[in-house]
Design an enzyme around this catalytic site. Structure first.
Site, PDB file in Angstrom:
ATOM      1  N   LYS A 132       1.572   4.212  -2.959  1.00  0.00           N
ATOM      2  CA  LYS A 132       1.423   5.645  -2.716  1.00  0.00           C
ATOM      3  C   LYS A 132       2.678   6.393  -3.171  1.00  0.00           C
ATOM      4  O   LYS A 132       2.585   7.442  -3.804  1.00  0.00           O
ATOM      5  CB  LYS A 132       1.132   5.897  -1.239  1.00  0.00           C
ATOM      6  CG  LYS A 132      -0.296   5.516  -0.866  1.00  0.00           C
ATOM      7  CD  LYS A 132      -0.509   5.495   0.633  1.00  0.00           C
ATOM      8  CE  LYS A 132      -1.969   5.156   0.948  1.00  0.00           C
ATOM      9  NZ  LYS A 132      -2.151   4.742   2.333  1.00  0.00           N
TER      10      LYS A 132
ATOM     11  N   ASP B 173       0.823  -1.199   0.000  1.00  0.00           N
ATOM     12  CA  ASP B 173       0.000   0.000   0.000  1.00  0.00           C
ATOM     13  C   ASP B 173       0.869   1.266   0.000  1.00  0.00           C
ATOM     14  O   ASP B 173       0.636   2.200  -0.763  1.00  0.00           O
ATOM     15  CB  ASP B 173      -0.909  -0.064   1.245  1.00  0.00           C
ATOM     16  CG  ASP B 173      -1.778   1.151   1.387  1.00  0.00           C
ATOM     17  OD1 ASP B 173      -2.692   1.309   0.560  1.00  0.00           O
ATOM     18  OD2 ASP B 173      -1.532   1.958   2.308  1.00  0.00           O
TER      19      ASP B 173
END
Ligand code: ASP
Ligand code: MG
Length: 803
Positions: free
Chosen positions: A669, A665
């Site tokens: 980003k 994750d």
């Protein structure tokens, strides 16, 4: 009755189309009787003039159809008569005689061959003469005494049959003489007059409005009411722009200017006779009589606020080599000389080397087609042809220097990828017009109408995904109060079902999934790309790879995307590049603020810094709310396995917490941040430290959760040793010099990173101007409420970019 007012009530063909409309019109007349002396002017019953024209166009081969056409016409009139009046009314006989006369005139071969136009006008006059007889009889039925009048007795014209010019003085005198106000209510035929030989003439299509204006002038009418089939004068033709709005009030000057620009509601000459009078003109809708309509008065000051769109056409565009252009231009002018309404519209020459283009009315082109090809053959040349083109003209009586009205309209079309074949504008920017193929013209008219409309422009939304974020977003949308735009949810879907309603799904009630269809992305995509009347924003709240892979098709159709999904930006670099180039090319917009730090303004800040030329040198910090939570718990002696179980319960972590613990994750980003900065980088180039023990990488979810406690003491140890140094652990990332490193970092307890609480994120941005102390963005970086709010603010940002 000399004290009362004089009202002219004009009913168009659509207001007289059947018995019930005629009765309604008769009631309107009755309504005026209390305070005024009404004078009625009528058009032919709707469609009748067209049928009569068809009759005059019959040739030897088709003449046999005349009997049937005339019989049908007579039958239609007689049926209406019998529905609105009593059989014993004397007008019934007159109506019968009138059709007898139509037959005789039609068979008058010598008049037809000697003077076709005069013959034609006699035939066309039957429509108005018949409707006057019927209307007058309908008034008697309501106990209103009335007489039918043929205006050929008092409207004097020259002999230009088909488009006769009125002799105003003679006409005014005769109207005064014939229409004696103390008599019964006169019902006067519009459209027709007569020349000095008493031959019937007509005033041109839709000329009854003009007749009404002439009568209003002669009788010094206080009020002229024009009944038609739209809510007054509209901002655009409703057949083109269903959202067109009616204009409350206009001045005489405005209406003649509008007519000159091709707007069609009342005949351009209607106002002319009463220009210097105080007559009020009201345009009303027979199909919506409660609507106030449009009031037109001599001196109303629109105060610069009048904006309308006129659509004219169809046109054809000829394009021809330089050297033949002049000759062709001469020929076109010659051919159109006897046809004053069809002058070639433009003669343009871009440069000496380019082909020359002409626009012509398509009907004129059809007329001269043979001559034109003969000419082309003789010159041994060819011309290129575009047909079915329409002119969309935006007119505004606003005239403030520097307002750049045209500029705004031009960029509006450009943003929507509409490229006019020709743009025409006036120096003072009162109007601007675009020549476009029919479909594009429709879209352009729609867009411009939205932009000038007094009510809020409507933006279409489609929301894919009805999970936590999607659902919260729907709630927030329903509560949203915007003053300048209106959102319309045209559809929403989840992986199974799709709801679709282009009129807008009601958000006040819970979504009714009973009416849903099965979700099928092929059909959905088709529907979305065809729904191109308005700006459409597609919100992807799915997290589905299939959906993310659709963005190129959406962008190619100028559908704007807003998403909290990290997928599209983190596939292969070439996909990212493709998105960017489509966005550029098709003027689409893409907002994904919530992919990093949820609602925190991370993406917009780095975009802003960059656009001001402030070079970003480093971005680092914590971008995972789950990780902040996890380490906070460890600091408070909560065992590793319990902290993760709690994070799951609280909805911070993914259902399989490995998605968070793997660092994937955070990697996505940072990949998004890097690419937003323009850095070309693939996922494999990132160094990412995973928190998943090697042995548990490939086991199933349940085993994974069960085995986690085996690592509790190891984590307790790690956090302790950090704390002994007055430090703590954080999961951080850093983008510097084109490299991305992600993993556990030991930071001072009293540093900003060390102080992070809850699910907070903290992003530090170093740039040329922020090189000593970074720009810091801190706040909640997870949660459905903040994410949905961030998506909503991206939607609003998209709208801002569009308008
Ligand atoms: N009946 C004529 C027409 O259809 C005139 C009018 O309606 O104003 O053009
Ligand atoms: Mg954000």
């Amino acid at each position: 009755m000399s004290h009362s007012e004089t009202h002219i009530l004009k009913f168009g063909g659509s207001s007289l189309k059947n018995a019930s409309l005629i009765n309604q019109s008769a009631n309107i007349v009755a309504g005026h009787m209390q305070k005024a002396h009404p004078i009625v002017v009528v058009s032919a019953i709707g469609g009748v003039t067209d049928t009569l024209i068809e009759l005059t166009n019959l040739d030897q081969k088709t003449e046999h159809k005349s009997c049937r056409i005339i019989n049908d016409l007579e039958l239609r009139h007689r049926r209406i008569f019998d529905e609105v009046a009593s059989v014993s009314h004397p007008n019934r006989g007159d109506l019968q005689d009138l059709f007898g006369r139509l037959r005789t005139t039609f068979d008058d071969k010598s008049l037809k061959s000697e003077h076709y136009q005069a013959w034609k006008d006699q035939i066309l006059s039957i429509g108005e003469r018949a409707s006057a007889l019927i209307f007058s009889a309908a008034l008697s039925e309501q106990q209103i005494e009335s007489t039918a009048h043929e205006s050929s007795h008092f409207v004097k014209t020259d002999s230009t049959f088909g488009k006769a010019r009125v002799q105003r003085d003679a006409t005014r005198k005769l109207i005064r003489k014939f229409i004696n106000q103390s008599q019964a209510v006169p019902v006067i035929t519009g459209f027709i007059g007569s020349n000095e030989k008493q031959q019937i003439t007509t005033l041109g299509r839709s000329g009854s409005d003009y007749s009404a204006g002439l009568i209003a002038d002669a009788l010094d009418a206080d009020h002229l009411e024009i009944w038609t089939d739209v809510d007054g004068v509209l901002t655009a033709d409703p057949r083109w722009v269903p959202d067109a709005e009616s204009i409350e009030q206009l001045s005489f000057g405005d209406i003649s200017e509008l007519s000159a620009h091709g707007a069609r509601v009342i005949h351009p000459k209607t106002i002319q006779p009463i220009q210097n009078k105080k007559t009020t003109v009201l345009v009303k809708n027979s199909y919506n009589p409660e609507h106030p309509g449009t009031l037109i008065t001599s001196d109303f000051d629109t105060n610069g606020s009048l904006k309308t769109i006129a659509i004219t056409g169809p046109f054809v565009r000829l394009q021809i080599d330089q050297k033949y252009a002049y000759d062709l231009f001469e020929k076109l002018n010659k051919w159109s000389a006897d046809n004053p309404n069809t002058k070639p519209i433009e003669f343009r020459q871009q440069s000496e080397f380019e082909a020359v283009r002409f626009s012509l009315k398509q009907s004129f082109f059809e007329d001269i087609k043979e001559q034109l090809s003969a000419w082309a053959a003789k010159q041994n040349t060819l011309f290129n042809l575009d047909d079915n083109l329409y002119k969309v003209k935006k007119f505004s009586n606003q005239f403030n220097k520097g307002e750049q009205l045209s500029g705004r309209v031009i960029s509006l079309l450009a943003k929507n990828n509409i490229q006019p074949l020709h743009t025409e504008r006036n120096y003072d920017e009162r109007f601007i017009s675009f020549l476009l193929p029919e479909d594009e013209a429709r879209r352009a008219a729609h867009l411009i109408n939205n932009a000038i409309s007094k009510t809020k422009p409507v933006i279409d939304l489609f929301i894919a995904g009805t999970g936590a974020v999607g659902k919260t977003l729907l709630n927030q949308l329903n509560k949203l109060k915007t003053t300048d735009i209106e959102f319309r949810l045209i559809g929403t879907c989840n992986s199974r079902n799709t709801l679709w309603n282009t009129d807008g799904i009601n958000l006040d009630t819970t979504l009714n999934w009973d009416e849903a269809e099965q979700t099928n992305w092929d059909t959905l995509l088709d529907k979305l790309t065809k729904n191109q009347h308005r700006d459409l924003i597609f919100v992807d709240a799915t997290g589905s790879e299939e959906v993310a892979r659709l963005y190129p098709k959406l962008f190619a159709n100028t559908i704007h995307v807003v998403t909290p999904s990290k997928l599209a930006n983190t596939f292969e670099q070439s996909f990212f590049d493709k998105l960017q180039s489509l966005i550029q090319k098709h003027h689409s917009s893409f907002n994904y603020e919530t992919t990093v730090g949820a609602g925190l303004p991370v993406i917009s800040t780095i975009e802003e810094l960059q656009s001001t030329g402030n070079k970003i040198t480093e971005i680092s910090g914590v971008v995972s709310g789950t990780m902040t939570y996890l380490f906070n718990q460890l600091e408070q002696d909560v065992p590793f396995s319990k902290a993760i179980a709690d994070a799951r319960k609280k909805g911070y972590a993914e259902p399989d917490p490995r998605d968070d613990l793997s660092g994937e994750d955070v990697a996505r980003k940072f990949l998004t941040l890097a690419r937003t900065l323009g850095i070309k980088i693939e996922r494999e180039e990132l160094q990412v430290e995973s928190l998943i023990p090697k042995e548990l990488k490939d086991v199933d979810g349940k085993t994974f959760l069960g085995k986690l406690s085996d690592y509790d003491s190891e984590w307790k140890q790690r956090i302790r040793s950090a704390q002994e140094r007055n430090e703590t652990l954080r999961y951080t990332g850093k983008l510097k010099d084109g490299n991305i490193t992600i993993g556990i970092e030991s930071v001072p307890q009293d540093s900003p990173l060390g102080q992070l609480k809850g699910t907070d994120n903290l992003i530090q941005i170093y740039s040329e101007f922020y090189n000593q102390t970074p720009l810091v963005i801190q706040g909640p970086g997870a949660g459905k409420e903040v994410t949905a709010a961030g998506v909503l603010s991206d939607i609003l940002k998209t709208v801002e970019q569009l308008t």
